[in-house]
Design an enzyme around this catalytic site. Structure first.
Site, PDB file in Angstrom:
ATOM      1  N   ASP A 120     -56.494 105.135   8.320  1.00 51.79           N
ATOM      2  CA  ASP A 120     -57.099 106.113   9.237  1.00 51.79           C
ATOM      3  C   ASP A 120     -57.489 107.364   8.475  1.00 51.79           C
ATOM      4  O   ASP A 120     -57.501 107.364   7.242  1.00 51.79           O
ATOM      5  CB  ASP A 120     -56.185 106.407  10.435  1.00 51.79           C
ATOM      6  N   VAL A 337     -47.481 113.116   0.810  1.00 52.70           N
ATOM      7  CA  VAL A 337     -47.226 111.917   1.628  1.00 52.70           C
ATOM      8  C   VAL A 337     -48.506 111.127   1.909  1.00 52.70           C
ATOM      9  O   VAL A 337     -48.555 109.922   1.691  1.00 52.70           O
ATOM     10  CB  VAL A 337     -46.501 112.296   2.939  1.00 52.70           C
TER      11      VAL A 337
HETATM   12  C1  EPZ Z   1     -44.911 108.150  10.490  1.00 53.37           C
HETATM   13  O1  EPZ Z   1     -46.004 107.384   9.965  1.00 53.37           O
HETATM   14  C2  EPZ Z   1     -45.519 109.055  11.572  1.00 53.37           C
HETATM   15  N1  EPZ Z   1     -46.175 108.246  12.565  1.00 53.37           N
HETATM   16  C3  EPZ Z   1     -46.547 109.985  10.935  1.00 53.37           C
HETATM   17  O2  EPZ Z   1     -47.020 110.890  11.934  1.00 53.37           O
HETATM   18  C4  EPZ Z   1     -45.867 110.806   9.863  1.00 53.37           C
HETATM   19  O3  EPZ Z   1     -46.829 111.593   9.207  1.00 53.37           O
HETATM   20  C5  EPZ Z   1     -45.201 109.871   8.830  1.00 53.37           C
HETATM   21  O4  EPZ Z   1     -44.288 108.964   9.480  1.00 53.37           O
HETATM   22  C6  EPZ Z   1     -44.422 110.640   7.779  1.00 53.37           C
HETATM   23  O5  EPZ Z   1     -43.490 111.452   8.364  1.00 53.37           O
HETATM   24  C7  EPZ Z   1     -45.421 107.661  13.526  1.00 53.37           C
HETATM   25  O6  EPZ Z   1     -44.213 107.724  13.560  1.00 53.37           O
HETATM   26  C8  EPZ Z   1     -46.163 106.909  14.577  1.00 53.37           C
HETATM   27  P1  EPZ Z   1     -44.660 106.299   6.367  1.00 53.37           P
HETATM   28  P2  EPZ Z   1     -45.730 106.107   9.022  1.00 53.37           P
HETATM   29  O7  EPZ Z   1     -44.497 104.827   6.460  1.00 53.37           O
HETATM   30  O8  EPZ Z   1     -44.508 105.408   9.493  1.00 53.37           O
HETATM   31  C9  EPZ Z   1     -46.895 104.917   2.345  1.00 53.37           C
HETATM   32  C10 EPZ Z   1     -48.590 111.904  13.386  1.00 53.37           C
HETATM   33  O9  EPZ Z   1     -49.516 112.726  13.245  1.00 53.37           O
HETATM   34  N2  EPZ Z   1     -46.497 103.532   2.691  1.00 53.37           N
HETATM   35  O10 EPZ Z   1     -43.456 107.134   6.191  1.00 53.37           O
HETATM   36  O11 EPZ Z   1     -46.985 105.340   8.946  1.00 53.37           O
HETATM   37  C11 EPZ Z   1     -47.923 105.488   3.324  1.00 53.37           C
HETATM   38  O12 EPZ Z   1     -49.224 105.078   3.041  1.00 53.37           O
HETATM   39  C12 EPZ Z   1     -48.392 110.783  12.349  1.00 53.37           C
HETATM   40  O13 EPZ Z   1     -47.828 111.917  14.332  1.00 53.37           O
HETATM   41  C13 EPZ Z   1     -46.780 102.514   1.794  1.00 53.37           C
HETATM   42  O14 EPZ Z   1     -47.359 102.744   0.727  1.00 53.37           O
HETATM   43  O15 EPZ Z   1     -45.462 106.847   7.633  1.00 53.37           O
HETATM   44  C14 EPZ Z   1     -47.713 106.972   3.160  1.00 53.37           C
HETATM   45  O16 EPZ Z   1     -48.450 107.443   2.078  1.00 53.37           O
HETATM   46  C15 EPZ Z   1     -49.379 110.859  11.229  1.00 53.37           C
HETATM   47  N3  EPZ Z   1     -46.413 101.252   2.110  1.00 53.37           N
HETATM   48  C16 EPZ Z   1     -46.219 107.074   2.916  1.00 53.37           C
HETATM   49  O17 EPZ Z   1     -45.782 105.779   2.490  1.00 53.37           O
HETATM   50  C17 EPZ Z   1     -45.760 100.949   3.289  1.00 53.37           C
HETATM   51  O18 EPZ Z   1     -45.451  99.775   3.547  1.00 53.37           O
HETATM   52  C18 EPZ Z   1     -45.417 107.486   4.147  1.00 53.37           C
HETATM   53  O19 EPZ Z   1     -45.717 106.606   5.199  1.00 53.37           O
HETATM   54  C19 EPZ Z   1     -45.473 101.996   4.193  1.00 53.37           C
HETATM   55  C20 EPZ Z   1     -45.849 103.291   3.870  1.00 53.37           C
END
Ligand code: EPZ
Length: 436
Positions: A120, A337
Site C-alpha cells: 500500500d 519501519v
Molecule cells: C501493524 O501493521 C499496524 N496495522 C500498522 O498500522 C503499524 O504501522 C505497524 O503494525 C507497525 O506498528 C495493523 O495493526 C492493522 P509489521 P503490520 O508486520 O502488522 C515488515 C495504521 O496506520 N514485514 O509490524 O503490517 C513490513 O513490511 C497501520 O494503523 C516483513 O518484511 O506491521 C514493515 O516494514 C499502518 N515481512 C515491518 O516489517 C513480514 O512478514 C513492520 O511491519 C511482515 C512484516
C-alpha cells in the site's frame, strides 16, 4: 459513493476533553481471534470505523453472525462449529489487516485460503515472516492465483520461531495459530506493542496458555480447544497521540480521556522537549482518567527515530513531521519501519513546509506558519496529519480522500469541532469531476 474531503480553517487552538475508543489495530485482531472458539464472543469499546465494518463483513462471509451495537460500542461475534475458510479478494484488498484470519482459520479448520494483500502507500509490506512462521508450525503454504493456500490436515505442532524483525502482524498470526497447536511454541524477537498484550489477554481469557506478553519472547503452550469470551479493547494509542500532537501544534489545552500515557512514553516525552506540559489525569467518579497536553508557546523542533514499540510509533510520523514544520529550528526525522512512509512529505510541502528527504531520513526546517492549500490523503495517518497541519496554516486547507481517515478515526471532524476548531466535511467537487 460520494467522495468527501475535509475543509480546515486555520488559526484555531484545540481546547477541551476528547475520548479515545478501543484501538483499531487491536480490535481487528480481537475480532479475528473470536474465530478460535465456537460460540459468542463479545468485544467492547469497539471504534465505529470503516475497518471494523470490513472485518465484520469478512467474518460474516466466513459463516459468523456479527452484530455491531454502535450505541454501546460493542460487537458480538457468533462463530459456528466449523467456520468457512476462504477470505476473498474484494475484502482483503480493501483492508490488509484481513490477513490476520490466516492463523486462527488454519488452527481451527486445518486449511485456509486468503487473498494475498498487495502493498500500500506506506510500503511493499511482504508476508514472508507470517508464512515462514506458520510453516515452522507444520503448515504447507502455497500461493496460487493470488491466494495464500495454507493447510495442516494433521494439525499444527509447537516450534521455536525467530522473527527477523518484531513484526506486529506476523507475531499475531503465529500466536493465534500456536494457541491450538500441540506442544510449546516460542516466538523470539516478537512484537511488544500494547495491541499484542491485548490480544494475549483476550486469548488467555479464552483458555489459552501464554507467557511473556509485552516482552520479546512469547511462549505458548497449545491447548485442545478455546471458549468464547467478553473483552474490552485496549485504548487507541495512535489516536491518543494524534490528539496530543494536535493540541501542542495549535498551542492548545486538551485532555485525552481513556488515553494511556504509558503507551506513548517517547511520543509524549518528545512533546515535553518541544515545550509542552504533559500530565497524567486520574480517573474520578465523574470522568475517566487519561492525560493532558498544554502548550503555550511555539514548539521547539524535535529529532525523532521511529522504531517498533516501545520506540516512537511509525503511525505518529505524520504528526511529528507536521509539528516540526512550524517549530523553532530544524529537526531530523528517521523512519525505520515502512520504506515509503515519506510520501506524506510532498503533500506537507504543498502547505509550504520546508521538508527534504534522503532515503529514510527527512530534514524539516520550521516556519512561522504554513499556508492553506488543497492536498490529498494517501493513507490513514497521513490524512489525519494533513488535517492537523491545516489547523496551523493560513486560510483554508482541503484534504481529499477523507475515507482514508475514516478507516482509523471515528467522527474526526465532529471531535475537532467539539475541541473548538473549524473542520468540516464536504463532497469533493474535484472527485466528482473525475467521474466518481
Ligand atoms: C501493524 O501493521 C499496524 N496495522 C500498522 O498500522 C503499524 O504501522 C505497524 O503494525 C507497525 O506498528 C495493523 O495493526 C492493522 P509489521 P503490520 O508486520 O502488522 C515488515 C495504521 O496506520 N514485514 O509490524 O503490517 C513490513 O513490511 C497501520 O494503523 C516483513 O518484511 O506491521 C514493515 O516494514 C499502518 N515481512 C515491518 O516489517 C513480514 O512478514 C513492520 O511491519 C511482515 C512484516
Amino acid at each position: 459513493m460520494v467522495m468527501e474531503r475535509f475543509r480546515v480553517v486555520g488559526g484555531g487552538r484545540l481546547s477541551g476533553d476528547v475520548r479515545v475508543t478501543g484501538a483499531k489495530n487491536s480490535v481487528l485482531k480481537l475480532m479475528a481471534a473470536a474465530l478460535l472458539a465456537e460460540g459468542t464472543t463479545v468485544l467492547e469499546d469497539v471504534p465505529d470505523i470503516l475497518d471494523t465494518a470490513i472485518m465484520a463483513e469478512l467474518l460474516r462471509r466466513l459463516g459468523c453472525t456479527v452484530e455491531h451495537d454502535r450505541g454501546r460500542s460493542s460487537v458480538s461475534i457468533t462463530v459456528p462449529a466449523m467456520p468457512g475458510h476462504e477470505a476473498d479478494y474484494d475484502l482483503v484488498r480493501r483492508m490488509r489487516a484481513s490477513i490476520c484470519v490466516l492463523g486462527p482459520l488454519l488452527a481451527r479448520c486445518g486449511q485456509v485460503s486468503v487473498a494475498r494483500p498487495g502493498g500500500d502507500n506506506i510500503g511493499s509490506r511482504p508476508l514472508d515472516m507470517h508464512i515462514s512462521g506458520l510453516q515452522r508450525l507444520g503448515a504447507t503454504i502455497e500461493t496460487e492465483h493470488g491466494n495464500i493456500l495454507a493447510s495442516a490436515p494433521q494439525g499444527l505442532a509447537g516450534a521455536t520461531i525467530w522473527l527477523d524483525f518484531p513484526s506486529v502482524g506476523a507475531t499475531e498470526n503465529i500466536l493465534m495459530a500456536a494457541v491450538l497447536a500441540k506442544g510449546l511454541t516460542v516466538i523470539d524477537n516478537a512484537a511488544r506493542e500494547p495491541e499484542i498484550v491485548d490480544l494475549c489477554e483476550m486469548l488467555a481469557s479464552m483458555g489459552a496458555s501464554i507467557s511473556g506478553a509485552g516482552t520479546s519472547t512469547l511462549e505458548v503452550e497449545g491447548v485442545e480447544s478455546l471458549r468464547p469470551t467478553r473483552h474490552v479493547s485496549v485504548p487507541d494509542r495512535i489516536v491518543a497521540g494524534t490528539w496530543a500532537y494536535a493540541a501542542a501544534m495549535t498551542r492548545g489545552d486538551v485532555t485525552v480521556r481513556n488515553g494511556r500515557p504509558e503507551h506513548l512514553e517517547i511520543a509524549l516525552d518528545k512533546l515535553v522537549t518541544a515545550g509542552a506540559q504533559v500530565e497524567r489525569v486520574l480517573a474520578t467518579d465523574e470522568a475517566e482518567g487519561g492525560f493532558r497536553v498544554v502548550m503555550d508557546r511555539r514548539p521547539k523542533a524535535v529529532d525523532v527515530v521511529t522504531l517498533p514499540f516501545p520506540g516512537f510509533a511509525t503511525d505518529l510520523l505524520p504528526m511529528v513531521l507536521a509539528i516540526n514544520s512550524v517549530a523553532e529550528g530544524a529537526a531530523m526525522v528517521t523512519e525505520n519501519v515502512f520504506e515509503a512512509r515519506f510520501m506524506f512529505v510532498d503533500e506537507l510541502a504543498r502547505l509550504g513546509a520546508d521538508v527534504r528527504t534522503d532515503g529514510h531520513h527527512c530534514v524539516v526546517r520550521g516556519r512561522q506558519r504554513l499556508s492553506g492549500a488543497p492536498v490529498t490523503a494517501h493513507d490513514i495517518r497521513a490524512g489525519a496529519g494533513l488535517v492537523v497541519a491545516g489547523l496551523v496554516a493560513d486560510g483554508v486547507t482541503t484534504v481529499a480522500d477523507a475515507y482514508h481517515v475514516d478507516r482509523g478515526y471515528p467522527g474526526f471532524a465532529d471531535q475537532l469541532q467539539a475541541l473548538g476548531v473549524e473542520v468540516t466535511r464536504e463532497p469533493d467537487p474535484d472527485a466528482l469531476l473525475a467521474g466518481e
